[in-house]
Structures are given as structure tokens and as C-alpha cells.
Design a protein around this motif. Sequence first.
Motif, PDB file in Angstrom:
ATOM      1  N   HIS A   1      -3.423  -6.169 -59.439  1.00  0.00           N
ATOM      2  CA  HIS A   1      -4.373  -5.053 -59.317  1.00  0.00           C
ATOM      3  C   HIS A   1      -5.799  -5.548 -59.538  1.00  0.00           C
ATOM      4  O   HIS A   1      -6.729  -5.157 -58.816  1.00  0.00           O
ATOM      5  CB  HIS A   1      -4.024  -3.968 -60.331  1.00  0.00           C
ATOM      6  N   TYR A   2      -5.973  -6.419 -60.548  1.00  0.00           N
ATOM      7  CA  TYR A   2      -7.299  -6.972 -60.824  1.00  0.00           C
ATOM      8  C   TYR A   2      -7.821  -7.729 -59.606  1.00  0.00           C
ATOM      9  O   TYR A   2      -8.975  -7.548 -59.180  1.00  0.00           O
ATOM     10  CB  TYR A   2      -7.240  -7.912 -62.026  1.00  0.00           C
ATOM     11  N   ALA A   3      -6.989  -8.611 -59.035  1.00  0.00           N
ATOM     12  CA  ALA A   3      -7.409  -9.445 -57.907  1.00  0.00           C
ATOM     13  C   ALA A   3      -7.769  -8.589 -56.700  1.00  0.00           C
ATOM     14  O   ALA A   3      -8.797  -8.816 -56.044  1.00  0.00           O
ATOM     15  CB  ALA A   3      -6.296 -10.425 -57.542  1.00  0.00           C
ATOM     16  N   ALA A   4      -6.932  -7.600 -56.391  1.00  0.00           N
ATOM     17  CA  ALA A   4      -7.207  -6.727 -55.241  1.00  0.00           C
ATOM     18  C   ALA A   4      -8.494  -5.944 -55.461  1.00  0.00           C
ATOM     19  O   ALA A   4      -9.316  -5.805 -54.538  1.00  0.00           O
ATOM     20  CB  ALA A   4      -6.039  -5.777 -55.021  1.00  0.00           C
ATOM     21  N   SER A   5      -8.692  -5.447 -56.671  1.00  0.00           N
ATOM     22  CA  SER A   5      -9.903  -4.687 -56.982  1.00  0.00           C
ATOM     23  C   SER A   5     -11.143  -5.570 -56.869  1.00  0.00           C
ATOM     24  O   SER A   5     -12.172  -5.147 -56.328  1.00  0.00           O
ATOM     25  CB  SER A   5      -9.805  -4.115 -58.399  1.00  0.00           C
ATOM     26  N   TYR A   6     -11.039  -6.807 -57.352  1.00  0.00           N
ATOM     27  CA  TYR A   6     -12.176  -7.722 -57.290  1.00  0.00           C
ATOM     28  C   TYR A   6     -12.525  -8.062 -55.840  1.00  0.00           C
ATOM     29  O   TYR A   6     -13.710  -8.077 -55.461  1.00  0.00           O
ATOM     30  CB  TYR A   6     -11.865  -9.002 -58.058  1.00  0.00           C
ATOM     31  N   VAL A   7     -11.514  -8.327 -55.028  1.00  0.00           N
ATOM     32  CA  VAL A   7     -11.752  -8.647 -53.614  1.00  0.00           C
ATOM     33  C   VAL A   7     -12.427  -7.461 -52.916  1.00  0.00           C
ATOM     34  O   VAL A   7     -13.390  -7.642 -52.158  1.00  0.00           O
ATOM     35  CB  VAL A   7     -10.434  -9.016 -52.903  1.00  0.00           C
TER      36      VAL A   7
END
Length: 266
Positions: free
Chosen positions: A110-116
Motif C-alpha cells: 500500500h505504501y509503495a502504490a501510494s508513493y508511486v
Amino acid sequence: MAVITMIEAQKRSGRFNIYVDGHYAFPVSDSVLVDFRLYKGMEIDKELEGRLTAADDVAKAYNRALDYLSHQLRTEKEVQDKLTTLEIPEDTIEQTLKKLRDFSLVDDAHYAASYVRTMMHTGDKGPRVIRQHLRQKGVGEKVIDDALVLFTPAEQLAVGTAVAQKLAKRYQHNSTRNREQKMRQGLMTRGFGGDAIKAMLDAVDLTPDVDEQHALLAKQGEKLWHRYRALSESERQYKTKQALYRKGFKLDDISQWLADFGESVD
């Protein structure tokens, strides 16, 4: 067997003191109180007391983690590092992280998708820099790969072209060749790749203004000519010509300027 004789609320919210056989024994959080269903008159032994103390350590670490997470999204490694700086034991940290995972309060995917998504809409970085950032945050390669799927080639082109336009304006007073080199380097530094960079540069109008380029060449040439005034005439011409070429001007244009400037060339 020992018996809980009193459960007393502390002034600190969510904390309770446990008394065993009329004497203070240990503190617990409200979550431990509920999870273990503690009550006055309950029998307790050393094994249970140890479990209560360990559970309370996790509860305290969990609350520290919640406070850290309240400000922004964090990766699992960030939470782990934060708890480590608080000198919380490793086994307590692992139990705390498990609890956070169970409640989906830490989720690297979730963190990675949100950051992207954030970088796509508000940033100026390409996939390579995004990948590097996520690696530094402790996100695994497979999770990063899945998140970067969101950053489609079309989205990359849109973001990169906007960056290229800003760079074109920044370096508009450079020679045409140097301008394009600096733009290409700027895009690479921001994490964009070769083929994508070519498309971004193609999307920007880099048609040189002939008069502006001539004026820029003359300005740079005169400065260099003055800088090399102590040299012999032939060496002065050579140094000036070499320096102008390194600045990105074409040899034919340099020779023409030198001729117009009143000097002979080889």
C-alpha cells in the motif's frame, strides 16, 4: 496461589496498576486488561504474570508505533527502525509489527502504490529514482515492481515532458548542443531511461533561435578571447576555438565568428 486483590486506574489514561495479595505487582494497559480478562479475585501465578508483562511491553510499543504512524504512511522497516531507536527489544518489536500487520496498519504494498501515485501526480521523478527511494525504505523488489506498473509509459512521458520543458527554459541561454545535453542529464538524474528521454526531448520544441545563438556565441567568444590575451595569436585562436566547441557550439559557426571578429583561422 496468589490473587489479584485490586485493579487501580492510573492518572495516565489507558493504564492500570495490578495489586496481588494486597501489594502493588505490575502495571498493564487497558488492552491487556481486556485481552486477559483480568478481574479482582482472579488467581495468578508467575507464568501468567510473565505473559502479562510481555503483553504490556507489546502494548506500549504498539502505542509508540501508532503515534509514529499518525503523521504519515510508513514502511515496515521505518517502524522497525523507529522502535529500535527507542531501545525496545527485538522480540517485542516483532510481535508489535505482527499486530500492526494484522490490522493493516503497516503494508509495504500500500505504501509503495501510494508513493508511486503521489510522484506521478505531484513529483518530477522517474521510475529509477522512485525505485531507489522505495529500496531505501526497505520495500522489497517484487513489491516495487508491482507498484511501478501504475507508472505507465504514457504517465512517464507526461511527467518527463513537463520536466524537459522546465529544463529547456532553464538552459535556454546555453548553446543548442549543451542545452540538450543538460536536459538529457537532468532527466537521467531524475530517474528516467534512455528511450523515454528521447521521446520527452522530441516532445519539446528545441528549435534554436539563430540570432540568439549567434549572440551567445559572440558573447562567450569575446570573454574567452580576453581570457587568453597573454597567449600567442595562434594559441589564442586555438584555445578560444576549443573552449567554444566544448561549450557546444558548432565548429563552422565558431570559425565564422572568428572570421567576422577580424581574426584568421587555420
